[in-house]
Design an enzyme around this catalytic site. Structure first.
Site, PDB file in Angstrom:
ATOM      1  N   HIS A  65       0.848  -1.207   0.000  1.00  0.00           N
ATOM      2  CA  HIS A  65       0.000   0.000   0.000  1.00  0.00           C
ATOM      3  C   HIS A  65       0.874   1.244   0.000  1.00  0.00           C
ATOM      4  CE1 HIS A  65      -3.859   2.057   1.541  1.00  0.00           C
ATOM      5  NE2 HIS A  65      -2.965   3.019   1.372  1.00  0.00           N
ATOM      6  N   HIS A  67       1.296   5.254  -2.313  1.00  0.00           N
ATOM      7  CA  HIS A  67       0.711   6.157  -3.325  1.00  0.00           C
ATOM      8  C   HIS A  67       1.850   6.706  -4.177  1.00  0.00           C
ATOM      9  CE1 HIS A  67      -3.344   6.433  -1.329  1.00  0.00           C
ATOM     10  NE2 HIS A  67      -2.619   5.963  -0.335  1.00  0.00           N
ATOM     11  N   GLN A 160      -9.545   9.199  -4.899  1.00  0.00           N
ATOM     12  CA  GLN A 160      -9.207   9.998  -3.713  1.00  0.00           C
ATOM     13  C   GLN A 160     -10.335  10.943  -3.279  1.00  0.00           C
ATOM     14  OE1 GLN A 160      -5.934  10.546  -1.543  1.00  0.00           O
ATOM     15  NE2 GLN A 160      -7.904  10.924  -0.590  1.00  0.00           N
ATOM     16  N   HIS A 218      -9.375   1.890   0.508  1.00  0.00           N
ATOM     17  CA  HIS A 218      -9.179   2.636   1.751  1.00  0.00           C
ATOM     18  C   HIS A 218     -10.504   2.548   2.493  1.00  0.00           C
ATOM     19  CE1 HIS A 218      -5.691   4.168  -0.281  1.00  0.00           C
ATOM     20  NE2 HIS A 218      -5.370   5.001   0.692  1.00  0.00           N
ATOM     21  N   GLU A 221     -10.753   5.317   7.287  1.00  0.00           N
ATOM     22  CA  GLU A 221      -9.524   6.006   7.715  1.00  0.00           C
ATOM     23  C   GLU A 221      -9.930   7.311   8.406  1.00  0.00           C
ATOM     24  OE1 GLU A 221      -6.713   7.351   4.743  1.00  0.00           O
ATOM     25  OE2 GLU A 221      -5.107   7.506   6.223  1.00  0.00           O
ATOM     26  N   ASP A 317       2.620   3.487   2.564  1.00  0.00           N
ATOM     27  CA  ASP A 317       1.597   4.505   2.303  1.00  0.00           C
ATOM     28  C   ASP A 317       2.174   5.752   1.628  1.00  0.00           C
ATOM     29  OD1 ASP A 317      -1.083   5.268   2.237  1.00  0.00           O
ATOM     30  OD2 ASP A 317      -1.109   6.058   4.284  1.00  0.00           O
ATOM     31  N   TRP A 323       0.678  13.982   2.924  1.00  0.00           N
ATOM     32  CA  TRP A 323       0.176  13.323   4.131  1.00  0.00           C
ATOM     33  C   TRP A 323       1.286  13.028   5.123  1.00  0.00           C
ATOM     34  CZ3 TRP A 323      -1.476  12.251  -0.826  1.00  0.00           C
ATOM     35  CH2 TRP A 323      -2.823  12.558  -1.091  1.00  0.00           C
TER      36      TRP A 323
HETATM   37  N1  17E Z   1      -4.912   9.372   0.670  1.00  0.00           N
HETATM   38  C1  17E Z   1      -5.694   9.000   1.710  1.00  0.00           C
HETATM   39  O1  17E Z   1      -6.936   9.066   1.609  1.00  0.00           O
HETATM   40  N2  17E Z   1      -5.124   8.538   2.838  1.00  0.00           N
HETATM   41  C2  17E Z   1      -3.806   8.466   2.950  1.00  0.00           C
HETATM   42  N3  17E Z   1      -3.250   8.020   4.098  1.00  0.00           N
HETATM   43  C3  17E Z   1      -2.970   8.860   1.873  1.00  0.00           C
HETATM   44  C4  17E Z   1      -3.564   9.303   0.741  1.00  0.00           C
HETATM   45  C5  17E Z   1      -1.471   8.803   2.003  1.00  0.00           C
HETATM   46 FE   FE2 Z   2      -3.336   5.100   1.610  1.00  0.00          FE
END
Ligand code: 17E
Ligand code: FE2
Length: 435
Positions: A65, A67, A160, A218, A221, A317, A323
């Site tokens: 995982h 990006h 996203q 995802h 989160e 990540d 981030w």
């Molecule tokens: N995008 C997201 O939604 N959550 C993250 N932790 C990252 C990107 C890195």
């Molecule tokens: Fe992520």
């Protein structure tokens, strides 16, 4: 042309917990592991030789995982000063219009080199598809083919900004899969409403039915204990017979659920065979930002999920993005953070955690992984004696082998101490003390 073969002497082969301290030799023919035997028992037969000198010989690390479209963009166009997930998403949205094909490829290639040099052999990258031109996706699809000699790169179509909450979101997801994405991504907790999040999850599973692709979304989160999309994911996984083909990343809300609900959820996750990927580097800095004290750690329940028999893995990540401004492409850095945040510092737990950056993420990617006769000759010799030491030292990847070919090598660091009144160095140490 097939490589000439390799002969690695005196290795401690993963998993060291079952082979104890015994040293082995390993012979490679072409791109395959031909034989493994006690040290000294096999003839090298003229193959080029490497002396592992008692070091750990491991399957390559897996980053399940990351990006890669966002790596190395930290500070562009500005820094994330609040440190929150939401400011990260907004900062990335400001960077997206200036993405170019060449820019994405150059940054991703640099970060991939960092990962490969430190022992990573399989990378699953999310790629943001909330872009009408799919610039990043087209760049990474090309790069996936161009880096095949050094790494297995897989791409996940990642919305996203949401699917229902972004113009033409469903069509962009479909187009990403038509263009050749390997995996369907998602982000239900980011949709505007709970209902939209549930609808998003159903859309992902419908798309999986149409395309035959696996899912890696995802999910939850957030520190909001009311974010409960993972149960919908588990239910659809079972109803669609997708056991073993679904991965949920982050799932940080599990760190805030009450124990009654968490227990119920863990039971259905196990039945559904859903893999959970924790991303401790990002989440230890992104979560808990709205807390005072006590301040939540904001990580999913790694230890409890693992103990319940759920496949748990660890991702990097971010590498220097909106981030997370830090990171150097080291899966052992990510794992070190995981064992700290999850408190997996028991002796057996350190060995167990090592599986979260090797065997477990490979299982989720449906790729055979391990150091065994007949398997592809993909492995890494780390400058340490066993898996627990790999977590502690985050050592140099002495040799990284893929398809029987050395694709990266690193000289371990050595330090010299100069004592007062002496003209010759009196001690020659390796920082950390291993080897
Ligand atoms: N995008 C997201 O939604 N959550 C993250 N932790 C990252 C990107 C890195
Ligand atoms: Fe992520």
């Amino acid at each position: 042309m097939a490589p000439a073969g390799l002969f690695v002497r005196n290795a401690r082969i993963h998993p060291t917990t079952s082979t104890g301290e015994a040293l082995s030799d390993l012979a490679v023919d072409g791109d395959t592991i031909a034989a493994i035997a006690p040290a000294g028992a096999l003839p090298p037969d003229g193959r080029p030789e490497l002396d592992a000198a008692g070091c750990l010989l491991s399957p390559p690390l897996v980053d399940p995982h990351v990006h890669m479209d966002a790596v190395l963009t930290v500070g562009e166009p500005r820094y994330n000063e609040s440190g929150t997930l939401i400011e990260g998403i907004f900062t990335w949205a400001e960077r997206k219009p200036s993405l170019t094909h060449a820019d994405v490829k150059a940054r991703a290639l640099e970060a991939i080199r960092w990962e490969v040099a430190q022992g990573t052999g399989l990378i699953r990258s999310h790629v943001d598809v909330c872009d009408p031109n799919l610039v990043a996706l087209k760049a990474l699809l090309e790069l996936r083919e161009e880096v095949r000699d050094i790494v297995d790169l897989r791409l996940i179509a990642f919305p996203q900004d949401g699917i229902l909450s972004f113009p033409n979101g469903k069509e962009l997801m479909r187009e990403a899969m038509r263009l050749g994405c390997d995996v369907i991504g998602g982000i239900p907790h980011y949709e505007w409403t709970r209902d939209d999040g549930v609808e998003e999850v159903h859309f992902l599973f419908d798309l999986a039915r149409e395309t035959g692709a696996p899912i890696d979304l995802h999910c939850d989160e957030t520190d909001d204990e009311q974010s409960r999309f993972l149960e919908v994911v588990a239910a659809r996984t079972m109803r669609d017979g997708m056991e073993g083909r679904v991965v949920a990343g982050h799932t940080t809300a599990m760190g805030s659920y009450n124990d009654n609900y968490a227990f119920k959820l863990i039971q259905i996750l196990r039945r559904a065979g859903v893999t959970i990927v924790a991303n401790p580097l990002d989440n230890i800095v992104l979560q808990g930002r709205f807390d005072t004290y006590p301040k939540r750690r904001g990580m999913t329940r790694v230890k409890e999920l693992d103990a319940a028999g759920i496949n748990v893995a660890c991702g990097h990540d971010s590498i220097m993005d909106p981030w997370y401004p830090l990171g150097r492409g080291s899966m052992l850095d990510a794992l070190s953070m995981l064992v700290h945040v999850a408190q997996m510092t028991g002796r057996a737990e350190l060995f167990r955690a090592y599986e979260m950056v090797t065997t477990n993420p490979a299982r989720a990617a449906e790729v055979p992984w391990g150091v065994k006769e007949g398997l592809p000759a993909n492995f890494v010799v780390f400058d340490c004696a066993d898996e627990a030491e790999a977590v502690r030292l985050r050592p140099a990847a002495r040799w990284v082998v893929r398809g029987g070919r050395i694709v990266a090598e690193t000289e371990p660091a050595r330090s010299v101490i100069h004592r007062a009144g002496s003209t010759t160095p009196v001690s020659f140490i390796k920082p950390g003390g291993a080897g």
